[in-house]
Design a protein around this motif. Structure first.
Motif, PDB file in Angstrom:
ATOM      1  N   MET A   1       0.536   5.793  -3.474  1.00 50.53           N
ATOM      2  CA  MET A   1      -0.558   4.815  -3.978  1.00 50.53           C
ATOM      3  C   MET A   1      -0.025   3.737  -5.168  1.00 50.53           C
ATOM      4  O   MET A   1      -0.364   2.619  -4.970  1.00 50.53           O
ATOM      5  N   PHE A   2       0.989   4.028  -6.000  1.00 54.62           N
ATOM      6  CA  PHE A   2       1.803   3.219  -6.875  1.00 54.62           C
ATOM      7  C   PHE A   2       2.366   2.042  -6.035  1.00 54.62           C
ATOM      8  O   PHE A   2       2.170   0.888  -6.066  1.00 54.62           O
ATOM      9  N   GLU A   3       3.062   2.546  -4.875  1.00 54.58           N
ATOM     10  CA  GLU A   3       3.651   1.633  -4.105  1.00 54.58           C
ATOM     11  C   GLU A   3       2.690   0.601  -3.330  1.00 54.58           C
ATOM     12  O   GLU A   3       3.003  -0.549  -3.251  1.00 54.58           O
ATOM     13  N   LEU A   4       1.606   1.157  -2.703  1.00 57.00           N
ATOM     14  CA  LEU A   4       0.877   0.338  -2.224  1.00 57.00           C
ATOM     15  C   LEU A   4       0.090  -0.755  -3.021  1.00 57.00           C
ATOM     16  O   LEU A   4      -0.108  -1.559  -2.616  1.00 57.00           O
ATOM     17  N   GLU A   5      -0.267  -0.307  -4.323  1.00 56.40           N
ATOM     18  CA  GLU A   5      -0.803  -1.138  -5.233  1.00 56.40           C
ATOM     19  C   GLU A   5       0.193  -2.199  -5.644  1.00 56.40           C
ATOM     20  O   GLU A   5      -0.189  -3.472  -5.697  1.00 56.40           O
ATOM     21  N   GLU A   6       1.366  -1.881  -5.716  1.00 55.77           N
ATOM     22  CA  GLU A   6       2.250  -3.014  -6.259  1.00 55.77           C
ATOM     23  C   GLU A   6       2.475  -3.801  -5.216  1.00 55.77           C
ATOM     24  O   GLU A   6       2.601  -5.161  -5.067  1.00 55.77           O
ATOM     25  N   ARG A   7       2.505  -3.385  -3.881  1.00 56.65           N
ATOM     26  CA  ARG A   7       2.901  -4.390  -2.718  1.00 56.65           C
ATOM     27  C   ARG A   7       1.818  -5.272  -2.268  1.00 56.65           C
ATOM     28  O   ARG A   7       1.907  -6.393  -2.095  1.00 56.65           O
ATOM     29  N   PHE A   8       0.396  -4.554  -2.261  1.00 49.48           N
ATOM     30  CA  PHE A   8      -0.763  -5.505  -1.894  1.00 49.48           C
ATOM     31  C   PHE A   8      -1.416  -6.014  -3.173  1.00 49.48           C
ATOM     32  O   PHE A   8      -2.627  -6.635  -2.862  1.00 49.48           O
TER      33      PHE A   8
ATOM     34  N   THR B   1      -6.253  11.627   6.061  1.00 50.74           N
ATOM     35  CA  THR B   1      -5.496  11.109   7.252  1.00 50.74           C
ATOM     36  C   THR B   1      -4.764   9.894   6.749  1.00 50.74           C
ATOM     37  O   THR B   1      -5.369   9.213   5.656  1.00 50.74           O
ATOM     38  N   ALA B   2      -3.818   9.274   7.471  1.00 47.40           N
ATOM     39  CA  ALA B   2      -3.106   7.974   6.841  1.00 47.40           C
ATOM     40  C   ALA B   2      -4.306   6.712   7.313  1.00 47.40           C
ATOM     41  O   ALA B   2      -4.198   5.927   6.649  1.00 47.40           O
ATOM     42  N   ALA B   3      -5.017   6.885   8.330  1.00 46.54           N
ATOM     43  CA  ALA B   3      -6.228   6.012   8.567  1.00 46.54           C
ATOM     44  C   ALA B   3      -7.127   6.022   7.396  1.00 46.54           C
ATOM     45  O   ALA B   3      -7.466   4.759   6.966  1.00 46.54           O
ATOM     46  N   ASP B   4      -7.417   6.881   6.549  1.00 46.09           N
ATOM     47  CA  ASP B   4      -8.355   6.867   5.488  1.00 46.09           C
ATOM     48  C   ASP B   4      -7.471   5.983   4.357  1.00 46.09           C
ATOM     49  O   ASP B   4      -7.995   5.266   3.723  1.00 46.09           O
ATOM     50  N   VAL B   5      -6.267   6.089   4.129  1.00 43.17           N
ATOM     51  CA  VAL B   5      -5.309   5.345   3.186  1.00 43.17           C
ATOM     52  C   VAL B   5      -5.392   4.076   3.865  1.00 43.17           C
ATOM     53  O   VAL B   5      -5.556   2.831   2.953  1.00 43.17           O
ATOM     54  N   VAL B   6      -5.198   3.611   5.113  1.00 46.39           N
ATOM     55  CA  VAL B   6      -5.020   2.262   5.663  1.00 46.39           C
ATOM     56  C   VAL B   6      -6.598   1.638   5.580  1.00 46.39           C
ATOM     57  O   VAL B   6      -6.547   0.583   4.850  1.00 46.39           O
ATOM     58  N   ASN B   7      -7.622   2.308   5.576  1.00 52.36           N
ATOM     59  CA  ASN B   7      -9.017   1.468   5.504  1.00 52.36           C
ATOM     60  C   ASN B   7      -9.308   1.177   4.018  1.00 52.36           C
ATOM     61  O   ASN B   7      -9.978   0.263   3.706  1.00 52.36           O
ATOM     62  N   VAL B   8      -8.611   2.004   2.876  1.00 48.93           N
ATOM     63  CA  VAL B   8      -9.100   1.788   1.604  1.00 48.93           C
ATOM     64  C   VAL B   8      -8.322   0.641   1.347  1.00 48.93           C
ATOM     65  O   VAL B   8      -8.770  -0.124   0.630  1.00 48.93           O
ATOM     66  N   VAL B   9      -7.015   0.632   1.556  1.00 49.84           N
ATOM     67  CA  VAL B   9      -6.257  -0.478   1.317  1.00 49.84           C
ATOM     68  C   VAL B   9      -6.853  -1.705   2.008  1.00 49.84           C
ATOM     69  O   VAL B   9      -6.921  -2.849   1.235  1.00 49.84           O
ATOM     70  N   LYS B  10      -7.109  -1.927   3.161  1.00 52.31           N
ATOM     71  CA  LYS B  10      -7.608  -2.991   3.842  1.00 52.31           C
ATOM     72  C   LYS B  10      -8.789  -3.151   2.955  1.00 52.31           C
ATOM     73  O   LYS B  10      -9.330  -4.702   2.723  1.00 52.31           O
TER      74      LYS B  10
ATOM     75  N   GLU C   1      -9.711  -7.028   1.059  1.00 54.87           N
ATOM     76  CA  GLU C   1     -10.812  -7.896   1.351  1.00 54.87           C
ATOM     77  C   GLU C   1     -11.640  -8.015   0.218  1.00 54.87           C
ATOM     78  O   GLU C   1     -11.851  -9.382  -0.265  1.00 54.87           O
ATOM     79  N   ASP C   2     -11.768  -7.003  -0.832  1.00 58.93           N
ATOM     80  CA  ASP C   2     -12.375  -7.424  -2.197  1.00 58.93           C
ATOM     81  C   ASP C   2     -11.948  -8.308  -3.137  1.00 58.93           C
ATOM     82  O   ASP C   2     -12.331  -9.261  -3.539  1.00 58.93           O
TER      83      ASP C   2
END
Lengths: 89, 405
Positions: free
Chosen positions: A44-51, A70-79, A83-84
């Motif tokens: 999550m730390f790396e995703l927050e930094e990246r996006f 699942t990884a799909a849950d992570v992808v959906n939250v990030v997307k 968007e927000d």
């Protein structure tokens, strides 16, 4: 665009699990891949930094277990968060 | 083996600036968690803490002294002054070198460290205050206690995150048993409600946003607290000879390490520490009445600690009163074992188990009697205080109601 986000998220997750990127599929349960809460915190730390997003904490520890199955849950939250961010002036 | 007793206590925390207020609020379930006021939390996910409220350093220290006293050292000094006065000890004269100081901290001068970083890296200043080093060192608290009270025996700090004070008290107990000292000023202090620390804890994702609800199904994590607790330990002979008031006997201690993870706790390590304390005290599990739990309210700790208690106590586990006073004074990290030891001793003296406040509904994984929300009058002779730190460093203290035989 969305696919490239999915690709990047899966790539980051695979990197943290020493998995080959091809073996990281959206539907595989994270538990089966050996993702524990500690690993997830790092991911999550790396995703927050990246996006440039803030992934919110769940309301309580019960929901914590349900947050990312699942990884799909992570992808959906990030997307959703990307968007927000775009829609926030 | 020499028996060791507690003859003085002092504390400062979110539950007030002294022992009397601490115990009153503890037993009333009057918690000290609230919005952070020490810095602006705009943009923070975590906006609550258990701060020491209504505190003005200038009321206790001269302006010139304060340039050398980090907030954690101020707290360490205040709780130690109170404890020594409470014990009625005169540490001048020959007793000075027969007295030890063992006072722990998890981090030390965090505010000093952060202020220095801000000057250097944000403000691009080239100079730091000349006392930055002696102010931030984790042993500053122990040094200042020795200077302030004129203690010339062995003095040092212990550090093991949330068990820092537990290790301090354990080491002090060993020093008194071995004859190295007659009196020990021991405990721990922490002042970690700082921007950097809260940001760092946020990233670990173990922090509550609403409040601290140990063992409750809807708990969302821990709440950082600050403060200091100090115990005066004395050999029973020394205490008797001077006619000291005895609060309780420190009957045993247990230490263990999980050898597992920097963050995730292991029930086996916790069980071994509890068993070691029982062995040290020569007690059967069935003699314990009350446990002041580590009870951080994280997803990991509470079920792990519960299963460790089951493993140690078997059928007796169901008869124990187990509460987490962190629900009121927060997780004070390096001060935690000291404040919780004081809570345990207060429980023995008042014959009241302090509650686990903010308790909403039980978690199926946490099935003990957590004394939810309201303190309970009960007969008790032995209280256990648990501390299970990050890095798997565990300490357990056992206190017994004092009797002459």
């Amino acid at each position: 665009m969305n696919d490239s986000i999915e690709d990047a998220v899966l790539g980051i997750m695979a990197g943290h699990m020493d998995l080959e990127r091809e073996k990281m599929t959206p539907a595989t349960p994270l538990q089966d891949l050996g993702v524990d809460s500690l690993k997830m915190v790092e991911i999550m730390f790396e995703l927050e930094e990246r996006f440039d997003i803030n992934i919110p904490d769940p309301e309580n520890v019960g929901q914590q277990e349900q947050q990312f199955r699942t990884a799909a849950d992570v992808v959906n939250v990030v997307k959703g968060l990307i968007e927000d961010r775009k829609n926030t002036p | 083996m020499k028996r060791v007793v507690v003859t003085g206590m002092g504390c400062i925390s979110a539950l007030g600036h002294n022992y009397r207020d601490f115990v009153r609020r503890l037993m009333q379930g009057d918690g000290g968690i609230g919005p952070i006021t020490l810095f602006d939390t705009e943009g923070f996910m975590v906006r609550i803490a258990a701060e020491v409220k209504g505190y003005h350093a200038g009321d206790h220290f001269e302006e010139k002294q304060l340039s050398q006293l980090d907030r954690f050292t101020q707290f360490a000094l205040l709780s130690s002054r109170e404890a020594v006065a409470d014990a009625g000890l005169d540490l001048k004269g020959p007793l000075a070198e027969r007295t030890a100081v063992v006072h722990g901290t998890g981090v030390g001068g965090q505010a000093t460290q952060e202020a220095g970083c801000k000057r250097l890296f944000a403000m691009k200043e080239k100079r730091l205050h000349p006392f930055t080093v002696p102010k931030l060192m984790p042993s500053a608290g122990a040094s200042w206690i020795s200077m302030d009270l004129g203690i010339t025996g062995p003095a040092f700090a212990t550090t093991s995150a949330c068990s820092s004070a537990g290790h301090a008290i354990s080491v002090a107990l060993m020093m008194l048993r071995s004859g190295l000292a007659d009196v020990a000023v021991t405990g721990g202090a922490e002042a970690s409600v700082t921007e950097g620390t809260i940001r760092a804890w946020e990233s670990l994702r173990v922090m509550a946003k609403d409040t601290c609800r140990p063992f409750s199904a809807s708990r969302s994590g821990m709440v950082i607290g600050e403060g200091s607790g100090t115990l005066i330990l004395e050999t029973l002979d020394h205490a008797r000879n001077r006619g000291a008031n005895i609060y309780a006997e420190l009957s045993g201690f247990g230490m263990s390490s999980d050898a597992h993870s920097l963050i995730q706790p292991l029930a086996d390590g916790a069980s071994r520490a509890m068993n070691a304390a029982l062995d040290d005290a020569g007690m059967e599990p069935g003699s314990v009445d009350y446990i002041n739990a580590h009870g951080t309210a994280t997803a990991q700790n509470d079920p792990t600690e519960t299963s460790a208690i089951h493993a140690v106590f078997g059928d007796h586990a169901a008869k124990l009163a187990v509460s987490s006073s962190k629900s009121m004074h927060g997780h004070t990290l390096g001060a935690a074992s000291a404040l919780e030891a004081i809570a345990s001793i207060a429980a023995l003296n008042k014959q009241i188990a302090p509650p686990t406040t903010n308790f909403l509904e039980p978690d199926p994984k946490c099935d003990l009697d957590y004394v939810p929300n309201t303190a309970r009058s009960m007969s008790m002779n032995v209280a256990m205080s648990n501390s299970f730190a990050f890095g798997g460093l565990n300490t357990v203290l056992l206190f017994r109601r004092f009797t002459e035989d």
